[in-house]
Design a protein around this motif. Structure first.
Motif, PDB file in Angstrom:
ATOM      1  N   GLU A 288       0.825  -1.207   0.000  1.00 55.83           N
ATOM      2  CA  GLU A 288       0.000   0.000   0.000  1.00 55.83           C
ATOM      3  C   GLU A 288       0.857   1.253   0.000  1.00 55.83           C
ATOM      4  O   GLU A 288       0.329   2.358   0.013  1.00 55.83           O
ATOM      5  CB  GLU A 288      -0.968   0.002   1.187  1.00 55.83           C
TER       6      GLU A 288
ATOM      7  N   PRO B 279       3.267  13.369   0.337  1.00 56.85           N
ATOM      8  CA  PRO B 279       2.521  13.464   1.585  1.00 56.85           C
ATOM      9  C   PRO B 279       2.526  12.140   2.357  1.00 56.85           C
ATOM     10  O   PRO B 279       2.503  11.072   1.764  1.00 56.85           O
ATOM     11  CB  PRO B 279       1.101  13.830   1.139  1.00 56.85           C
TER      12      PRO B 279
ATOM     13  N   ARG C 214       0.738  12.043   5.701  1.00 54.29           N
ATOM     14  CA  ARG C 214      -0.403  11.998   6.624  1.00 54.29           C
ATOM     15  C   ARG C 214      -1.568  11.210   6.051  1.00 54.29           C
ATOM     16  O   ARG C 214      -2.381  10.684   6.781  1.00 54.29           O
ATOM     17  CB  ARG C 214      -0.843  13.406   6.987  1.00 54.29           C
ATOM     18  N   GLN C 215      -1.649  11.127   4.733  1.00 60.06           N
ATOM     19  CA  GLN C 215      -2.739  10.380   4.101  1.00 60.06           C
ATOM     20  C   GLN C 215      -2.400   8.904   3.891  1.00 60.06           C
ATOM     21  O   GLN C 215      -3.210   8.149   3.371  1.00 60.06           O
ATOM     22  CB  GLN C 215      -3.116  11.016   2.769  1.00 60.06           C
ATOM     23  N   LEU C 216      -1.188   8.473   4.271  1.00 63.54           N
ATOM     24  CA  LEU C 216      -0.832   7.052   4.131  1.00 63.54           C
ATOM     25  C   LEU C 216      -1.801   6.191   4.940  1.00 63.54           C
ATOM     26  O   LEU C 216      -2.192   6.568   6.046  1.00 63.54           O
ATOM     27  CB  LEU C 216       0.585   6.787   4.657  1.00 63.54           C
ATOM     28  N   SER C 217      -2.151   5.046   4.402  1.00 58.79           N
ATOM     29  CA  SER C 217      -2.983   4.109   5.159  1.00 58.79           C
ATOM     30  C   SER C 217      -2.169   3.575   6.336  1.00 58.79           C
ATOM     31  O   SER C 217      -0.933   3.653   6.343  1.00 58.79           O
ATOM     32  CB  SER C 217      -3.425   2.954   4.265  1.00 58.79           C
ATOM     33  N   THR C 218      -2.854   3.031   7.301  1.00 53.53           N
ATOM     34  CA  THR C 218      -2.174   2.433   8.452  1.00 53.53           C
ATOM     35  C   THR C 218      -1.248   1.319   7.994  1.00 53.53           C
ATOM     36  O   THR C 218      -0.118   1.201   8.487  1.00 53.53           O
ATOM     37  CB  THR C 218      -3.213   1.876   9.452  1.00 53.53           C
TER      38      THR C 218
ATOM     39  N   ASP D 153       3.895  16.988   3.611  1.00 56.53           N
ATOM     40  CA  ASP D 153       2.777  17.578   4.350  1.00 56.53           C
ATOM     41  C   ASP D 153       2.967  17.542   5.864  1.00 56.53           C
ATOM     42  O   ASP D 153       2.031  17.741   6.621  1.00 56.53           O
ATOM     43  CB  ASP D 153       1.464  16.884   3.965  1.00 56.53           C
TER      44      ASP D 153
ATOM     45  N   ARG E 124       4.050  12.135  10.553  1.00 56.14           N
ATOM     46  CA  ARG E 124       3.153  11.247  11.291  1.00 56.14           C
ATOM     47  C   ARG E 124       3.749  11.064  12.673  1.00 56.14           C
ATOM     48  O   ARG E 124       4.972  11.077  12.832  1.00 56.14           O
ATOM     49  CB  ARG E 124       3.039   9.900  10.590  1.00 56.14           C
TER      50      ARG E 124
END
Length: 181
Positions: A94, A132, A134-138, A170, A173
């Motif tokens: 992912e 970016p 912050r939009q990465l999936s877990t 961005d 995390r």
């Protein structure tokens, strides 16, 4: 003798019938239950964390040099995605295609001999990538965190459960350790 046979035969038949009934009690048929594909190749090597059937799983790639890989090398291999044989076994990723490690002069506290993409400090490891985060999936974040932490632990640069911060265009995390055991 005939009385004896008359008593033994029904007892044996009844015992056999009772054994068959008890042996099948509570057993329900199920579909085929399969595990993940067996590892192939060397048991030691570069460990990457990919997805298999929706869960983060370790994949060991043989290392021709036979020494602990740097977190930089492991991160670069993860960012390149699964190899063809891994895809055929059902492994995916992912981590977004095109995400790359930032390479520049090492900052203060960087892992010795590594560019800025993986830096070590008192608070753990920091991974810096393009794009970016912050939009990465877990799962994508876990893949990066576990791959880098595992490589740093193999190289003796950090503990396996060291917190890892992922920094991108961005922001960052929060620092978390690898959640895969």
């Amino acid at each position: 003798m005939s009385v004896r046979r008359a008593l033994v035969r029904p007892l044996l038949t009844g015992g056999l019938l009772l054994t068959l009934l008890v042996a099948g009690c509570g057993v329900r048929p199920s579909g085929v239950i399969s595990g993940r594909p067996a590892q192939s190749g060397a048991s030691q090597g570069i460990r990457l964390y990919l997805l298999w059937r929706g869960q983060v799983a370790v994949v060991v790639r043989p290392d021709k040099v036979n020494q602990a890989p740097s977190p930089e090398v492991s991160l670069a291999l993860l960012l390149a995605g699964p190899q063809e044989d891994e895809r055929q076994q059902g492994f995916t990723s992912e981590v977004p295609a095109g995400l790359r490690a930032v390479r520049s002069a090492p900052p203060t506290g960087a892992v010795p001999g590594s560019p800025a993409a993986v830096a070590g400090g008192a608070d753990g490891l920091t991974v810096t990538v393009t794009g970016p985060v912050r939009q990465l999936s877990t799962d994508a974040a876990d893949q990066i965190i576990c791959t880098v932490a595992d490589a740093a632990a193999q190289a003796g640069q950090a503990e396996y459960f060291v917190p890892v911060t992922i920094v991108g265009s961005d922001g960052a995390r929060p620092a978390v350790p690898c959640s895969i055991r």
